[in-house]
Motif scaffolding. Sequence first.
Motif, PDB file in Angstrom:
ATOM      1  N   SER A 287    -105.497 -44.124   7.184  1.00  0.00           N
ATOM      2  CA  SER A 287    -105.498 -44.465   6.095  1.00  0.00           C
ATOM      3  C   SER A 287    -106.791 -45.146   5.499  1.00  0.00           C
ATOM      4  O   SER A 287    -107.602 -45.882   5.914  1.00  0.00           O
ATOM      5  CB  SER A 287    -104.080 -46.047   6.066  1.00  0.00           C
ATOM      6  N   ARG A 288    -107.403 -44.658   4.123  1.00  0.00           N
ATOM      7  CA  ARG A 288    -108.119 -44.575   4.019  1.00  0.00           C
ATOM      8  C   ARG A 288    -107.881 -44.955   2.299  1.00  0.00           C
ATOM      9  O   ARG A 288    -107.427 -44.584   1.246  1.00  0.00           O
ATOM     10  CB  ARG A 288    -109.133 -43.422   3.845  1.00  0.00           C
ATOM     11  N   TYR A 289    -108.229 -46.573   2.033  1.00  0.00           N
ATOM     12  CA  TYR A 289    -108.680 -46.800   0.862  1.00  0.00           C
ATOM     13  C   TYR A 289    -109.798 -46.757   0.032  1.00  0.00           C
ATOM     14  O   TYR A 289    -110.904 -47.186   0.252  1.00  0.00           O
ATOM     15  CB  TYR A 289    -108.189 -48.166   1.248  1.00  0.00           C
ATOM     16  N   GLY A 290    -109.835 -46.652  -1.400  1.00  0.00           N
ATOM     17  CA  GLY A 290    -111.634 -46.373  -2.106  1.00  0.00           C
ATOM     18  C   GLY A 290    -111.315 -47.777  -2.707  1.00  0.00           C
ATOM     19  O   GLY A 290    -110.256 -48.881  -2.171  1.00  0.00           O
ATOM     20  N   ASP A 291    -112.276 -47.905  -3.542  1.00  0.00           N
ATOM     21  CA  ASP A 291    -112.347 -49.250  -4.240  1.00  0.00           C
ATOM     22  C   ASP A 291    -111.273 -49.544  -5.392  1.00  0.00           C
ATOM     23  O   ASP A 291    -110.583 -47.878  -6.110  1.00  0.00           O
ATOM     24  CB  ASP A 291    -113.692 -49.478  -5.442  1.00  0.00           C
ATOM     25  N   LEU A 292    -110.654 -50.310  -5.292  1.00  0.00           N
ATOM     26  CA  LEU A 292    -109.431 -50.923  -6.118  1.00  0.00           C
ATOM     27  C   LEU A 292    -109.684 -51.522  -7.828  1.00  0.00           C
ATOM     28  O   LEU A 292    -110.455 -51.769  -8.629  1.00  0.00           O
ATOM     29  CB  LEU A 292    -108.885 -52.044  -5.980  1.00  0.00           C
ATOM     30  N   ARG A 293    -108.926 -50.479  -8.591  1.00  0.00           N
ATOM     31  CA  ARG A 293    -108.830 -50.702  -9.832  1.00  0.00           C
ATOM     32  C   ARG A 293    -107.981 -51.178 -10.728  1.00  0.00           C
ATOM     33  O   ARG A 293    -106.999 -51.467 -10.068  1.00  0.00           O
ATOM     34  CB  ARG A 293    -108.917 -49.382 -10.480  1.00  0.00           C
ATOM     35  N   THR A 294    -107.727 -52.435 -11.672  1.00  0.00           N
ATOM     36  CA  THR A 294    -107.305 -53.194 -11.670  1.00  0.00           C
ATOM     37  C   THR A 294    -106.684 -52.760 -13.498  1.00  0.00           C
ATOM     38  O   THR A 294    -106.628 -51.409 -13.765  1.00  0.00           O
ATOM     39  CB  THR A 294    -107.982 -54.533 -12.613  1.00  0.00           C
ATOM     40  N   GLY A 295    -105.665 -53.581 -13.722  1.00  0.00           N
ATOM     41  CA  GLY A 295    -104.847 -53.753 -14.749  1.00  0.00           C
ATOM     42  C   GLY A 295    -106.054 -53.875 -15.979  1.00  0.00           C
ATOM     43  O   GLY A 295    -107.015 -53.972 -16.158  1.00  0.00           O
ATOM     44  N   VAL A 296    -105.325 -53.551 -17.297  1.00  0.00           N
ATOM     45  CA  VAL A 296    -106.304 -53.530 -18.788  1.00  0.00           C
ATOM     46  C   VAL A 296    -105.483 -55.360 -19.735  1.00  0.00           C
ATOM     47  O   VAL A 296    -106.322 -55.922 -19.807  1.00  0.00           O
ATOM     48  CB  VAL A 296    -105.835 -52.850 -19.438  1.00  0.00           C
ATOM     49  N   ASN A 297    -104.127 -55.221 -19.362  1.00  0.00           N
ATOM     50  CA  ASN A 297    -103.890 -56.397 -20.270  1.00  0.00           C
ATOM     51  C   ASN A 297    -103.331 -57.982 -19.646  1.00  0.00           C
ATOM     52  O   ASN A 297    -102.989 -57.855 -18.848  1.00  0.00           O
ATOM     53  CB  ASN A 297    -101.968 -56.505 -21.096  1.00  0.00           C
ATOM     54  N   GLY A 298    -104.557 -58.728 -19.747  1.00  0.00           N
ATOM     55  CA  GLY A 298    -105.014 -60.202 -19.306  1.00  0.00           C
ATOM     56  C   GLY A 298    -106.241 -60.623 -18.969  1.00  0.00           C
ATOM     57  O   GLY A 298    -106.492 -60.299 -20.409  1.00  0.00           O
ATOM     58  N   ASN A 299    -107.037 -61.464 -18.638  1.00  0.00           N
ATOM     59  CA  ASN A 299    -107.696 -62.696 -18.976  1.00  0.00           C
ATOM     60  C   ASN A 299    -108.445 -61.722 -17.755  1.00  0.00           C
ATOM     61  O   ASN A 299    -108.992 -61.188 -17.452  1.00  0.00           O
ATOM     62  CB  ASN A 299    -107.509 -63.632 -17.947  1.00  0.00           C
ATOM     63  N   SER A 300    -109.810 -61.291 -19.685  1.00  0.00           N
ATOM     64  CA  SER A 300    -111.062 -60.298 -18.844  1.00  0.00           C
ATOM     65  C   SER A 300    -111.540 -61.344 -17.351  1.00  0.00           C
ATOM     66  O   SER A 300    -112.915 -61.086 -17.237  1.00  0.00           O
ATOM     67  CB  SER A 300    -111.946 -60.543 -20.012  1.00  0.00           C
TER      68      SER A 300
END
Length: 815
Positions: A287-300
Motif C-alpha cells: 500500500s502506498r499513501y500520498g499526502d491526504l487532501r481535506t474537504g472544503v465545507n467546515g472550520n478553516s
Amino acid sequence: MYLRALFMNYRFILLLLLNTAFCCLSFSSFSQEISIKDQITQQFVLDATIVSVNPKVQKKVDGNGRFQLSAFKGCDSIFITSPDYQTIVMSYSEIKEAGVIEMIDEPLSFGDIVISVNRWDEEKLKVPNRITTINLKEAELLAPQTSADLLESSGYVFIQKSQLAGGSPQLRGFGTNRVLISVDGIRMNNAIFRSGNLQNVISLDANSLESVEILFGPGAVIYGSDAIGGVMSFNTKEAKFSPDSVKTFLPTHFAARYSSASNEVMTHVDFNIGKKKWAFLSSLTFSRYGDLRTGVNGNSAFLRPSYQQRINGVDSTLVNDDPRLQIGSGFSQMNAIQKIKFQASKDWLLDYSFIYSATTDAPRYDRLILDKTEDGILDNAEWYYGPQKWMMHKIGAVHSRKKGMYDDLRITAAYQNFQESRHDRKTGATNIRRQFENVDAYSLNVDFDKNINERFIVFYGLEGIGNVVGSNAYREDISTGEQLIINSRYPDGSTWFSSGVYVNGKYSLDETWSLNGGLRYSLYSIAAQFDTTLFPFPVSETTNRNGALNGSLGLVYNPSDHFQIYTNFSTGFRAPNIDDLGKVFDSEPGSVVIPNVDLKPEYVYNGEVGFVSALFKRVKIDGVVYYTYLQDALARANFSFNGQDSILYDGEMSRVQAVQNVANAWVYGVQAGVDIVVAKGLSLRSTISFQKGKEFNIDSARYFPKNHVAPTFGRTSLTYKRRQFKLDIYSSYQVKVNPDELPFGESPFLYALDDDGQAFVPGWYTLNFKAAVFFNKHLSLSGGIENITNQLYRTAGSGITASGRNFVIGLKVSL
C-alpha cells in the motif's frame, strides 16, 4: 474372414463404449455434484450444511462449495443452511434440475458463531456479552484502507488518528493500553503500549483477515491484563486442505484499489495450496499513501496553511498554496503472511504461521502543524516515526478427543518482535533526537474445553508471557552526522513477565436460561535498571511484583432463536508496564514525564444489561446499557524531582510529571442498533454509541472529563442487493464536543476555537456511496464516493484532518 473379424471387433468395441457411457451416465445420475453459491458475489458458500429429516441425512459442502446429491436420493424435503444466509428448502428433483443453488443473505442474522469469549466456538446468543462481528463480505464493499478503518466501519468503535499512518481504537471510553488486541489468539499488547494514542492495529492487513470480533467490556478472565474496555479479536486467513473431490486445492485471489484523496494505491495477492494432509497459504499486500487532501465545507482551523522545508541549510516555514493538502502525511506499508497446516492424524492438527508488517517513515502530523507562539513559524522542523515493524512466529497444535480431562486442547507458542523509533528536531536546531525501541515478546497459551454433561461445559487454561525491552537514543548533528548518546526512552534491557490461570463455565439451567461464570488469577513482575550516567534517576534499579484476581458472572435468557436478554458483572485489571514505570519523555511541550517505581495495578468493575430481538420478522433491534468504574487508575499527574517541580529537559524548562495511581474514573453509556428489511433486497441498518465519563484526580481533588471517551457517534446505511449487484448509501457522524467536555491536558492546538477563543470539536457528518458488480465468481468491480458533500472535519482527539471527497475504485479477481 478378416473383414468379419474386424466387424466383430468393432461391434465389441462399440458395445463396450455404449456400456461405458451408460455406466457413466448412470453413475452421474446417482452422484451428481451440486454447487452452492452466494447469489450476489457468485462465490462458493464454503460452510453450507445440507440436511434431510426423512430419512435423516446430513452433509457439509467440500472446500469448493459442492456436495454429492446421490446421498439424498429418496429424501423428502432437503434443507440447505449456512450462517448469515436464508435457509432453502427444496426437493431432490428440484436440486437435481437446478444443478447450482444460489443462497440469499439473511438480512436479520442471529446465528453468529463467536470465539472471542472463551477462545472456542460458541453461539453468540448463548453468551452474556456484547459482541460485534464484522461481516468481512460486507466490508469488502466499503474498501477500508487499514484495519483501524475496518473497525470503524462496525459503527461501534471510535478511531483516533494523530497521523495518516495511525488508528487508535476506543471501546466504551477506553483506549490504547486499556483495550486488548488479539491476533490469531495471541495478544499483541506489549510492555511499551502507552496511554497515549497507538497505531499498532494498522500492522494488521485488512485484506488478509478471515474474521473480526469485538468483545465489549472487561475480558480479563480469558485475556488477562489490559482487557478493560474490551478485546478486538482478529483472525487471519487460514490455509485450507483440499476437499475430497479435488487432489490439489489452488484458490488464488488478487485485489487492487485506488483512492483519490491520498492517491492511495493498494495491491494484494494470496494463494492457497491444499493437499489432503498439508496446506499452505501465502499472502502479500503493498500500500502506498500520498499526502491526504481535506474537504472544503467546515472550520478553516483544520486546513494546512503552512508547511516546513529546509532550504539551503535553513529551516523555513512556507505558505501552502493548497491548504487542503496536508503536506507531510503520506507513507507506505507492506504486509506478508505465510501459513502451513498439517493434519498429523485424525485427532491432531498442527500449524505454523509467520506474519510480517513494515511501514516506511511515518510523519507525526499533529506535531508538524504546531505553532504554539502563533508567530507564523512552525515549532518542529522534523517529527516522524521510523519504520514500524512487527513480526510474529506462531506454532500451534489442536488435539480433539471426547474423553479424559478435556474434549479439545489447543497449545499455542508465539514469538513477536516489535520495532519502532521516533525522530524529532525543533525548527532552527542543528541536532535531531533519535529514539529506538525493540521489544521481544514470548508467549505460551494452553486452552482446554470439556463437556461435563449436556448442560455443563468448562473452559480452562493457562498463559505465560515475557517481554524484553531494548531502548537506545542519541542526538545527531544534521550537518556533520556526529552522534551523542542521550538517555533512552525506556530502561534498556528491562523485562515484563506475566502468568495466569483461568477457568470459565457455562451451565444451562433449562432450555431458556443459562449461567456463565469464571475466575482468573494473574501474576506480573517488572524489572528495570536505570542508567544514572545520562539522567539523574532517583533509583538505579527496581522491581515491581503483584497479583490480581478477576471474575465474571453472567445470566442469559434465550427463549427462541430470535430473542435474547442478558446481564453480566465482570472485573478486569491492567498491570503497570515498562511504559508506565520507566519512561522519560516529553508528553507535550513544557512537560516532562519521569519514572515512578511505586505503581500498582488498576482495577475495573463493570455491569451491563443487554438484549437482542426480532420484531414482525422485518426488524431486529439490539442494545445494551453499561456502567464501568475504574479504581486506582494510572494517570499522569504533577510530580517532583529532587524537590523540584520543574527541570530543564531538552533545552526547555518543563513541569515534572509521573504516572501515578492517583485517579478514579467511571464511564456509562448505551450502545444500540437496528436492522430493518424495507423491501426485497433493500435493508436499513443504524447504530449509535453514547458514552459519558469523568475522572477524579485524587492528588488535585478535582473532576475532569475522562480521556478516550468519544462523543456520541454512529452510522446509518441503506443497502440494496440483487443478483450480482450490491449498493450501499451510508452516513457517519459525530456530535459536537464543547470546551468543558475536552479531557484534561488535551492539546488545544488540535481543535477549532469558538467565539470566546476556547477549543472545541465541531460536530460533523459524511454522506457516502459504494457499489459493486460481480460479473461472475472470478471477477468483481467496486467503486464509490466517500464524503460526497466534501465536509472539512477532524474526529475528536485526532491530529490529522479527515479525508475530503474521495473517489474509490477496486478490482478483485478470484481463481
